[in-house]
Motif scaffolding. Structure first.
Motif, PDB file in Angstrom:
ATOM      1  N   SER A 222       0.846  -1.203   0.000  1.00  0.00           N
ATOM      2  CA  SER A 222       0.000   0.000   0.000  1.00  0.00           C
ATOM      3  C   SER A 222       0.882   1.253   0.000  1.00  0.00           C
ATOM      4  O   SER A 222       2.003   1.225   0.499  1.00  0.00           O
ATOM      5  CB  SER A 222      -0.877   0.048   1.251  1.00  0.00           C
ATOM      6  N   PRO A 223       0.334   2.363  -0.511  1.00  0.00           N
ATOM      7  CA  PRO A 223       1.128   3.603  -0.529  1.00  0.00           C
ATOM      8  C   PRO A 223       1.331   4.182   0.871  1.00  0.00           C
ATOM      9  O   PRO A 223       0.531   3.928   1.767  1.00  0.00           O
ATOM     10  CB  PRO A 223       0.276   4.566  -1.368  1.00  0.00           C
ATOM     11  N   MET A 224       2.398   4.972   1.031  1.00  0.00           N
ATOM     12  CA  MET A 224       2.652   5.681   2.296  1.00  0.00           C
ATOM     13  C   MET A 224       2.579   7.179   2.005  1.00  0.00           C
ATOM     14  O   MET A 224       3.549   7.766   1.530  1.00  0.00           O
ATOM     15  CB  MET A 224       4.021   5.292   2.842  1.00  0.00           C
ATOM     16  N   ALA A 225       1.412   7.754   2.262  1.00  0.00           N
ATOM     17  CA  ALA A 225       1.219   9.183   1.970  1.00  0.00           C
ATOM     18  C   ALA A 225       1.836  10.021   3.087  1.00  0.00           C
ATOM     19  O   ALA A 225       1.926   9.576   4.233  1.00  0.00           O
ATOM     20  CB  ALA A 225      -0.275   9.476   1.859  1.00  0.00           C
ATOM     21  N   ILE A 226       2.231  11.235   2.746  1.00  0.00           N
ATOM     22  CA  ILE A 226       2.840  12.125   3.744  1.00  0.00           C
ATOM     23  C   ILE A 226       1.845  12.425   4.858  1.00  0.00           C
ATOM     24  O   ILE A 226       0.657  12.616   4.553  1.00  0.00           O
ATOM     25  CB  ILE A 226       3.341  13.416   3.042  1.00  0.00           C
ATOM     26  N   PRO A 227       2.140  12.426   6.145  1.00  0.00           N
ATOM     27  CA  PRO A 227       3.446  12.202   6.770  1.00  0.00           C
ATOM     28  C   PRO A 227       3.569  10.792   7.368  1.00  0.00           C
ATOM     29  O   PRO A 227       3.958  10.649   8.529  1.00  0.00           O
ATOM     30  CB  PRO A 227       3.444  13.261   7.873  1.00  0.00           C
ATOM     31  N   ASN A 228       3.265   9.791   6.598  1.00  0.00           N
ATOM     32  CA  ASN A 228       3.365   8.409   7.070  1.00  0.00           C
ATOM     33  C   ASN A 228       4.793   7.914   6.827  1.00  0.00           C
ATOM     34  O   ASN A 228       5.113   7.496   5.728  1.00  0.00           O
ATOM     35  CB  ASN A 228       2.340   7.540   6.329  1.00  0.00           C
ATOM     36  N   TRP A 229       5.610   7.967   7.856  1.00  0.00           N
ATOM     37  CA  TRP A 229       7.028   7.570   7.747  1.00  0.00           C
ATOM     38  C   TRP A 229       7.334   6.422   8.711  1.00  0.00           C
ATOM     39  O   TRP A 229       8.498   6.081   8.927  1.00  0.00           O
ATOM     40  CB  TRP A 229       7.922   8.776   8.086  1.00  0.00           C
ATOM     41  N   LYS A 230       6.261   5.884   9.329  1.00  0.00           N
ATOM     42  CA  LYS A 230       6.449   4.949  10.446  1.00  0.00           C
ATOM     43  C   LYS A 230       7.319   3.737  10.099  1.00  0.00           C
ATOM     44  O   LYS A 230       8.309   3.471  10.770  1.00  0.00           O
ATOM     45  CB  LYS A 230       5.059   4.490  10.919  1.00  0.00           C
ATOM     46  N   LEU A 231       6.944   3.027   9.044  1.00  0.00           N
ATOM     47  CA  LEU A 231       7.610   1.755   8.767  1.00  0.00           C
ATOM     48  C   LEU A 231       9.086   1.925   8.379  1.00  0.00           C
ATOM     49  O   LEU A 231       9.960   1.283   8.974  1.00  0.00           O
ATOM     50  CB  LEU A 231       6.833   0.986   7.688  1.00  0.00           C
ATOM     51  N   PRO A 232       9.406   2.793   7.390  1.00  0.00           N
ATOM     52  CA  PRO A 232      10.832   2.945   7.073  1.00  0.00           C
ATOM     53  C   PRO A 232      11.649   3.447   8.260  1.00  0.00           C
ATOM     54  O   PRO A 232      12.801   3.075   8.425  1.00  0.00           O
ATOM     55  CB  PRO A 232      10.864   3.948   5.916  1.00  0.00           C
ATOM     56  N   HIS A 233      11.022   4.257   9.114  1.00  0.00           N
ATOM     57  CA  HIS A 233      11.746   4.758  10.291  1.00  0.00           C
ATOM     58  C   HIS A 233      12.101   3.601  11.227  1.00  0.00           C
ATOM     59  O   HIS A 233      13.231   3.508  11.717  1.00  0.00           O
ATOM     60  CB  HIS A 233      10.898   5.803  11.016  1.00  0.00           C
ATOM     61  N   ILE A 234      11.138   2.717  11.432  1.00  0.00           N
ATOM     62  CA  ILE A 234      11.409   1.581  12.331  1.00  0.00           C
ATOM     63  C   ILE A 234      12.482   0.674  11.713  1.00  0.00           C
ATOM     64  O   ILE A 234      13.416   0.250  12.383  1.00  0.00           O
ATOM     65  CB  ILE A 234      10.107   0.779  12.616  1.00  0.00           C
ATOM     66  N   ILE A 235      12.358   0.408  10.421  1.00  0.00           N
ATOM     67  CA  ILE A 235      13.320  -0.492   9.766  1.00  0.00           C
ATOM     68  C   ILE A 235      14.727   0.103   9.829  1.00  0.00           C
ATOM     69  O   ILE A 235      15.691  -0.584  10.177  1.00  0.00           O
ATOM     70  CB  ILE A 235      12.905  -0.746   8.288  1.00  0.00           C
ATOM     71  N   GLU A 236      14.835   1.398   9.525  1.00  0.00           N
ATOM     72  CA  GLU A 236      16.178   1.987   9.480  1.00  0.00           C
ATOM     73  C   GLU A 236      16.738   2.221  10.886  1.00  0.00           C
ATOM     74  O   GLU A 236      17.947   2.135  11.089  1.00  0.00           O
ATOM     75  CB  GLU A 236      16.160   3.254   8.605  1.00  0.00           C
ATOM     76  N   SER A 237      15.849   2.458  11.857  1.00  0.00           N
ATOM     77  CA  SER A 237      16.341   2.585  13.242  1.00  0.00           C
ATOM     78  C   SER A 237      16.853   1.242  13.751  1.00  0.00           C
ATOM     79  O   SER A 237      17.640   1.189  14.689  1.00  0.00           O
ATOM     80  CB  SER A 237      15.230   3.046  14.185  1.00  0.00           C
ATOM     81  N   ALA A 238      16.365   0.158  13.144  1.00  0.00           N
ATOM     82  CA  ALA A 238      16.789  -1.179  13.580  1.00  0.00           C
ATOM     83  C   ALA A 238      18.076  -1.611  12.869  1.00  0.00           C
ATOM     84  O   ALA A 238      18.499  -2.761  12.982  1.00  0.00           O
ATOM     85  CB  ALA A 238      15.672  -2.183  13.308  1.00  0.00           C
ATOM     86  N   GLY A 239      18.666  -0.714  12.084  1.00  0.00           N
ATOM     87  CA  GLY A 239      19.975  -1.020  11.495  1.00  0.00           C
ATOM     88  C   GLY A 239      19.936  -1.589  10.089  1.00  0.00           C
ATOM     89  O   GLY A 239      20.922  -2.149   9.622  1.00  0.00           O
ATOM     90  N   ALA A 240      18.809  -1.453   9.388  1.00  0.00           N
ATOM     91  CA  ALA A 240      18.738  -1.903   7.991  1.00  0.00           C
ATOM     92  C   ALA A 240      18.555  -0.681   7.089  1.00  0.00           C
ATOM     93  O   ALA A 240      18.326   0.427   7.581  1.00  0.00           O
ATOM     94  CB  ALA A 240      17.572  -2.864   7.815  1.00  0.00           C
ATOM     95  N   ALA A 241      18.666  -0.879   5.785  1.00  0.00           N
ATOM     96  CA  ALA A 241      18.468   0.217   4.831  1.00  0.00           C
ATOM     97  C   ALA A 241      17.312  -0.137   3.906  1.00  0.00           C
ATOM     98  O   ALA A 241      17.288  -1.235   3.336  1.00  0.00           O
ATOM     99  CB  ALA A 241      19.730   0.422   4.003  1.00  0.00           C
ATOM    100  N   VAL A 242      16.354   0.775   3.777  1.00  0.00           N
ATOM    101  CA  VAL A 242      15.283   0.569   2.789  1.00  0.00           C
ATOM    102  C   VAL A 242      15.826   1.088   1.457  1.00  0.00           C
ATOM    103  O   VAL A 242      16.166   2.264   1.343  1.00  0.00           O
ATOM    104  CB  VAL A 242      13.993   1.316   3.184  1.00  0.00           C
ATOM    105  N   VAL A 243      15.930   0.220   0.461  1.00  0.00           N
ATOM    106  CA  VAL A 243      16.586   0.623  -0.792  1.00  0.00           C
ATOM    107  C   VAL A 243      15.613   0.761  -1.964  1.00  0.00           C
ATOM    108  O   VAL A 243      16.000   1.208  -3.048  1.00  0.00           O
ATOM    109  CB  VAL A 243      17.736  -0.345  -1.161  1.00  0.00           C
ATOM    110  N   CYS A 244      14.356   0.354  -1.768  1.00  0.00           N
ATOM    111  CA  CYS A 244      13.385   0.486  -2.868  1.00  0.00           C
ATOM    112  C   CYS A 244      11.968   0.307  -2.320  1.00  0.00           C
ATOM    113  O   CYS A 244      11.774  -0.360  -1.305  1.00  0.00           O
ATOM    114  CB  CYS A 244      13.670  -0.590  -3.926  1.00  0.00           C
TER     115      CYS A 244
END
Ligand code: SF4
Ligand code: SF4
Length: 424
Positions: A284-306
């Motif tokens: 599903s799309p992440m419309a502004i200001p929905n940043w929750k998921l990439p923030h959690i993933i990147e805070s956990a030490g991974a990189a969202v690349v696509c």
């Protein structure tokens, strides 16, 4: 926040008290999620500035356009062709909303078991919190999913709405239907603006929108590098801003950012240490200001690349051929490009499964996170097929279903476990 802005919002009929509460919540969240990142590209300065004045300068530009006799056309989906809107000298603006703030307002009328994106978008209009919707002269909706389709009927009681019929299949009859829908949209927009859409204007608009697509393609190209030169959160923000910023300026700013990112790639510089898990988000799309998921993933030490998403690859994959033919031929080319968007509203939709696998390989990801907004039935059901296909391909998958509420703790636990599994 300037007094000028307040005066403008007042003139737009904004509920100033609610609006103040919305904006005062956004600043600290942006600080925590975005500004605290290390080693950000300088080119993100423009996008920080745009978000920092999210309801100011751009709204002012749209108002000025309206005062000069121009029209503003709001949309909720990547199926509505910006080319047609621009060719009539109107300005398209994406309205999808990703804020929990307006969800309870939406729930005053819509059923609670509706996806958060629909409730949030509707709540922004109902609560008079969004200056973009207030500035727009027409909302162009579509029949992609049942929730939105029925919401548009209710929205039409509050704002001028026109709905395009997006078919559910991709066969010959569906393509014919969709082509005629694009022709009908041209007529609707011509009537709204009083401007005739000509071959020249359509060719110019097509070039403009393609230039934005090319810039976003270039941005994504840099994300294939390891180490990755930009965080997934920043790339997401660029994509979100591209839905409401001026098309030409946005392309220019994305290209300036890419100049910097390409230099980083050439020097082997990244925002995360080399070797961190690389993640593809799909769904599903992440419309502004929905940043929750990439923030959690990147805070956990991974990189969202696509992102295989409408705020990702689906928005810019495939250009419209830049032909100088008749208006009819140009509209057909536009319609055909849009029918190549692999939204879960189509059946069958195996092309999306192919896309996920292809992107996972091209971006050399270690795992896929399937993102599903709660009550989004099309993506939830399609996730079953995504899971089977990725299992066959040997690509690890985590299925997440969430809304705009705060379930960060739970999500963090699941994402940590997924990354642990990937790291072996
Ligand atoms: S997921 Fe489907 S309905 Fe939603 S914006 Fe994308 S194409 Fe439109
Ligand atoms: S996320 Fe799903 S339910 Fe929500 S608007 Fe998009 S397609 Fe419809």
């Amino acid at each position: 926040m300037t007094t000028d802005n307040r005066q403008m919002w007042k003139e737009l009929g904004i509920d100033l008290e609610s609006h103040d509460a919305l904006l005062s919540g956004l600043g600290p969240v942006y600080q925590e999620i975005y500004l605290s990142q290390k080693n950000r590209p300088e080119g993100m300065g423009f996008f920080d500035f745009v978000v920092g004045d999210i309801h100011g300068i751009r709204v002012r530009e749209l108002r000025q356009h309206a005062k000069n006799g121009g029209k503003v056309v709001a949309t909720y989906c990547v199926f509505v062709p910006d080319e047609v809107v621009l060719a009539a000298d109107a300005v398209p603006v994406g309205l999808c909303a990703g804020a929990q703030f307006s969800v309870p307002v939406g729930e005053e009328i819509l059923p609670r078991n509706t996806c958060a994106l629909i409730k949030s978008s509707f709540g922004f209009k109902l609560g008079r919190i969004c200056p973009y919707v207030q500035t727009s002269h027409l909302i162009v909706g579509e029949t992609t999913c049942d929730g939105k389709k029925k919401m548009f009927e209710i929205l039409a009681e509050h704002h001028p709405v026109y709905v395009m019929e997006v078919p559910n299949k991709k066969n010959r009859a569906s393509l014919d239907l969709w082509r005629s829908e694009v022709v009908d949209l041209k007529q609707v927009i011509e009537k709204l603006t009083g401007n005739k859409i000509t071959t020249d204007k359509l060719a110019r608009a097509t070039k403009l929108v393609n230039a934005r697509r090319r810039a976003l393609q270039r941005l994504y190209e840099t994300r294939r590098a390891s180490p990755v030169p930009i965080s997934g959160k920043d790339a997401l923000l660029v994509s979100q801003v591209s839905f409401y910023d001026d098309v030409s300026r946005c392309a220019q700013q994305v290209n300036a950012l890419c100049d910097e990112l390409e230099k980083r790639v050439a020097k082997g510089e990244g925002v995360f240490p080399a070797g961190v898990p690389r993640i593809l988000i799909s769904g599903s799309p992440m419309a502004i200001p929905n940043w929750k998921l990439p923030h959690i993933i990147e805070s956990a030490g991974a990189a969202v690349v696509c992102e295989e998403s409408c705020i990702g690859t689906r928005a810019f994959t495939n250009l419209v051929p830049e032909t100088d033919g008749t208006v009819e031929a140009q509209l057909k080319a536009i319609a055909d490009r849009y029918m190549q968007i692999h939204c879960a509203c189509f059946t069958p939709n195996d092309e999306r499964l192919d896309d996920i696998v292809r992107l996972a390989k091209e971006y050399r990801v270690d795992g896929v996170v399937h993102y599903n907004l709660q009550f989004c039935h099309t993506y939830a059901n399609e996730a079953v097929k995504v899971e089977k296909r990725l299992e066959k391909e040997g690509i690890p998958l985590l299925r997440i279903e969430t809304d705009y509420g705060d379930d960060t703790g739970q999500l963090r636990t699941r994402i940590d476990a997924f990354l642990e599994m990937i790291r072996g």
